[in-house]
Design a protein around this motif. Structure first.
Motif: not given
Length: 371
Positions: A24, A28, A31-32, A36
């Motif tokens: 978690e 993120p 993905e940023a 990616k």
């Protein structure tokens, strides 16, 4: 000259901190990332959690890194994210690394263990003792990534307990390294020698920041350990162990030193400068001792009722996950022969302020303390 400190300050990932790091937190970030499109899921854990791999660079020399094989060992994961941030920012060093190296990273190999904050996976298996049987999906995934990628170097990223000191000194082993053995005789081979040279390179930088606080991990051979298994396959493999820095139980300072190690290690590989560092210098790094306690409390006699017969107590902290935060619960570990131990902190119960500190911070349960 590489300004390691300034580079770290410019690329530290502030959104991921502390000891509790899970998918978690990491997903993120991935993905940023500008990389990616180079992220892929390489499998799932026992409980169905995704395990992801990111590929960075396009060079000929291939480096494979994996972190949180033990779910509760998150310091290197934080440093890996910082390193990815570094690789996103244009610089001469970044450009050289991306041109000469291809780097594959599994940020969290054991997401179930990370979520539960345990060393083992959901089947209660230590993945670092499963290299031969490969009985677990996470072990199979790592081996498949290894076989598909065919790395020239492997970085096996871990944490170690606060008990370790450097040699016989009172210096904590803030970072430890190991060039794993490939046989019971712990002989040298070309791949193991390369591992040793790379460790010497990284140690040469760390001594500028944490002099005397770099140790050498025990090199007893175990073919079930992943590092030993990859060394048996003639791939230079380096074990990284993140340890204790004074007052740094969240391991944010140690994270910094692991980042320095990653950067120096990859830079050395990219520049093909291993031969600037001597194999013999590896053996000059002191072996780890196990002489540290988290806390020694002096003059406990007649104050700590359960241990009224002893003058002092040695305390180790147990890491416990509570409400998605790691707390450090004190456990009495030693009640005699404390002369053989060092302590990260000492308190004296004859000192009223120290006694109040012990009570206010629940360093000893009320059942142990008298009125």
């Amino acid at each position: 000259m590489i300004d390691f400190k300034q580079i770290f300050l410019s690329c530290k990932e502030d959104k991921v901190a502390g000891r509790y790091v899970t998918n978690e937190d990491v997903f993120p970030f991935l993905e940023a990332s500008i990389f990616k499109n180079e992220i892929k899921q390489v499998g799932k854990s026992v409980l169905g959690e995704p395990i992801k791999l990111i590929t960075i660079g396009g060079g000929e020399t291939k480096i494979l890194m994996w972190s949180q094989m033990h779910g509760n060992e998150s310091t290197t994961t934080k440093a890996v994210l910082d390193f990815i941030n570094f690789l996103e920012e244009p610089s001469d060093l970044q450009s050289s690394i991306l041109k000469k190296c291809t780097i594959q990273i599994i940020p969290i190999l054991n997401p179930d263990g990370a979520k539960a904050y345990t060393r083992i996976n959901a089947n209660e298996i230590d993945l670092n003792r499963d290299a031969q049987d490969r009985s677990q999906p996470e072990s199979i995934i790592l081996r498949q990534v290894y076989e598909n990628f065919k790395p020239d170097f492997c970085f096996n990223l871990h944490d170690q307990r606060t008990i370790f000191n450097v040699g016989e000194t009172n210096k904590p082993a803030t970072v430890s390294f190991l060039a794993p053995a490939f046989n019971k005789e712990r002989a040298l081979s070309p791949s193991r020698e390369k591992s040793m040279q790379l460790i010497v390179a990284m140690n040469s930088v760390l001594q500028n920041f944490i002099p005397g606080q770099v140790g050498r991990y025990d090199d007893g051979f175990n073919s079930n350990c992943v590092g030993d298994a990859f060394q048996m396959l003639n791939t230079p493999t380096i074990l990284f162990e993140s340890g204790h820095f004074p007052e740094d139980y969240e391991r944010e300072k140690t994270r910094e030193f692991i980042f320095y190690s990653l950067l120096k290690g990859v830079e050395t590989i990219a520049n093909n400068s291993l031969n600037n560092f001597k194999v013999s210098s590896y053996f000059e790094i002191p072996e780890n001792g196990k002489q540290f306690l988290d806390l020694i409390i002096y003059n406990t006699k007649n104050i700590v009722t359960t241990y009224s017969e002893v003058d002092s107590l040695g305390i180790l902290y147990k890491e416990v996950l509570k409400d998605d935060k790691v707390v450090f619960e004190p456990v009495v570990a030693e009640v005699k022969n404390l002369d053989n131990f060092y302590a990260h902190k000492t308190l004296n119960l004859l000192n009223s302020s120290d006694l109040d500190f012990v009570k206010n911070n629940n360093l000893l349960s009320t059942a142990l303390l008298g009125n």
